[in-house]
Design a protein around this motif. Structure first.
Motif, PDB file in Angstrom:
ATOM      1  N   HIS A  10      44.881  34.307  30.796  1.00 45.26           N
ATOM      2  CA  HIS A  10      44.010  35.412  30.380  1.00 45.26           C
ATOM      3  C   HIS A  10      43.996  36.549  31.391  1.00 45.26           C
ATOM      4  N   ALA A  11      43.768  37.745  30.874  1.00 41.60           N
ATOM      5  CA  ALA A  11      43.518  38.906  31.723  1.00 41.60           C
ATOM      6  C   ALA A  11      42.216  38.660  32.488  1.00 41.60           C
ATOM      7  N   PRO A  12      41.992  39.353  33.606  1.00 43.19           N
ATOM      8  CA  PRO A  12      40.826  39.063  34.445  1.00 43.19           C
ATOM      9  C   PRO A  12      39.477  39.051  33.720  1.00 43.19           C
ATOM     10  N   GLY A  13      39.225  40.009  32.844  1.00 39.08           N
ATOM     11  CA  GLY A  13      37.940  40.052  32.149  1.00 39.08           C
ATOM     12  C   GLY A  13      37.740  38.876  31.206  1.00 39.08           C
ATOM     13  N   ILE A  14      38.794  38.508  30.485  1.00 39.18           N
ATOM     14  CA  ILE A  14      38.723  37.371  29.569  1.00 39.18           C
ATOM     15  C   ILE A  14      38.630  36.074  30.364  1.00 39.18           C
ATOM     16  N   ALA A  15      39.364  35.985  31.494  1.00 40.32           N
ATOM     17  CA  ALA A  15      39.278  34.800  32.351  1.00 40.32           C
ATOM     18  C   ALA A  15      37.855  34.625  32.871  1.00 40.32           C
ATOM     19  N   LEU A  16      37.201  35.724  33.216  1.00 36.77           N
ATOM     20  CA  LEU A  16      35.821  35.646  33.678  1.00 36.77           C
ATOM     21  C   LEU A  16      34.911  35.114  32.570  1.00 36.77           C
ATOM     22  N   ASP A  69      38.231  28.831  42.831  1.00 36.66           N
ATOM     23  CA  ASP A  69      37.058  29.066  43.669  1.00 36.66           C
ATOM     24  C   ASP A  69      36.600  30.515  43.579  1.00 36.66           C
ATOM     25  N   ARG A  70      37.562  31.436  43.669  1.00 35.85           N
ATOM     26  CA  ARG A  70      37.228  32.861  43.580  1.00 35.85           C
ATOM     27  C   ARG A  70      36.676  33.202  42.201  1.00 35.85           C
ATOM     28  N   ALA A  71      37.296  32.681  41.154  1.00 36.72           N
ATOM     29  CA  ALA A  71      36.864  32.978  39.786  1.00 36.72           C
ATOM     30  C   ALA A  71      35.482  32.417  39.520  1.00 36.72           C
ATOM     31  N   ARG A 128      29.681  32.962  38.805  1.00 31.95           N
ATOM     32  CA  ARG A 128      28.296  32.697  39.249  1.00 31.95           C
ATOM     33  C   ARG A 128      27.583  33.999  39.599  1.00 31.95           C
ATOM     34  N   ASP A 129      28.314  34.947  40.212  1.00 30.54           N
ATOM     35  CA  ASP A 129      27.723  36.250  40.534  1.00 30.54           C
ATOM     36  C   ASP A 129      27.283  36.968  39.262  1.00 30.54           C
ATOM     37  N   VAL A 130      28.130  36.936  38.238  1.00 29.82           N
ATOM     38  CA  VAL A 130      27.792  37.601  36.973  1.00 29.82           C
ATOM     39  C   VAL A 130      26.582  36.925  36.327  1.00 29.82           C
ATOM     40  N   ALA A 175      28.585  44.491  29.843  1.00 32.29           N
ATOM     41  CA  ALA A 175      28.147  45.168  31.052  1.00 32.29           C
ATOM     42  C   ALA A 175      29.291  45.051  32.061  1.00 32.29           C
ATOM     43  N   PRO A 176      29.395  46.011  32.983  1.00 30.63           N
ATOM     44  CA  PRO A 176      30.482  45.939  33.958  1.00 30.63           C
ATOM     45  C   PRO A 176      30.357  44.680  34.815  1.00 30.63           C
ATOM     46  N   ALA A 177      31.497  44.019  35.055  1.00 31.62           N
ATOM     47  CA  ALA A 177      31.495  42.787  35.841  1.00 31.62           C
ATOM     48  C   ALA A 177      32.359  42.895  37.092  1.00 31.62           C
ATOM     49  N   GLY A 178      32.931  44.061  37.333  1.00 28.21           N
ATOM     50  CA  GLY A 178      33.728  44.254  38.521  1.00 28.21           C
ATOM     51  C   GLY A 178      35.149  43.725  38.426  1.00 28.21           C
ATOM     52  N   VAL A 179      35.634  43.426  37.211  1.00 30.79           N
ATOM     53  CA  VAL A 179      37.013  42.992  37.016  1.00 30.79           C
ATOM     54  C   VAL A 179      37.633  43.812  35.894  1.00 30.79           C
TER      55      VAL A 179
END
Length: 117
Positions: A28-34, A82-84, A89-91, A111-115
């Motif tokens: 997945h692209a970063p936003g979808i992975a998040l 770990d990073r993901a 968790r931050d979101v 909402a913006p998630a920084g990715v």
């Protein structure tokens, strides 16, 4: 059968399975992975699906019967786990704060998630 006919036959279960398979594979692209990481954190079914598809993918790669990993990919999304998960968790923590939610043209609130994505 063309792609439109095949897509029209997919059930919600089919699309969920495909989503979680791609998520476990790190496709997945970063936003979808998040979104997938958050789903796995908040849903027992999501966590179980991610774990199962990761195990199946790992077993296929170890047996040599799966496709060769892409360059720079070790066959597991664990390299970014770990990073993901920290980002997920931050979101989730931000959800308690006042986020600038907007409704997209498709009716989805985001909402913006920084990715990216």
């Amino acid at each position: 059968m063309n792609i439109e006919e095949a897509a029209s036959r997919l059930t919600p279960d089919d699309t969920y399975i495909a989503f979680m398979m791609d998520h476990a594979a790190g496709n997945h692209a970063p936003g979808i992975a998040l979104a997938g990481d958050i789903h796995a954190l908040l849903s027992r079914d999501g966590a179980e699906a991610e774990q199962a598809w990761s195990a199946i993918g790992g077993a296929l790669l170890e047996s040599g019967s799966g496709p060769a990993p892409a360059a720079g990919h070790n066959g597991s999304r664990r390299t970014r786990s770990d990073r993901a998960m920290a980002s997920a968790r931050d979101v989730i923590a931000m959800a308690d704060e006042a986020l600038p939610w907007k409704r997209t043209i498709w009716g989805v609130r985001c909402a913006p998630a920084g990715v990216d994505g």
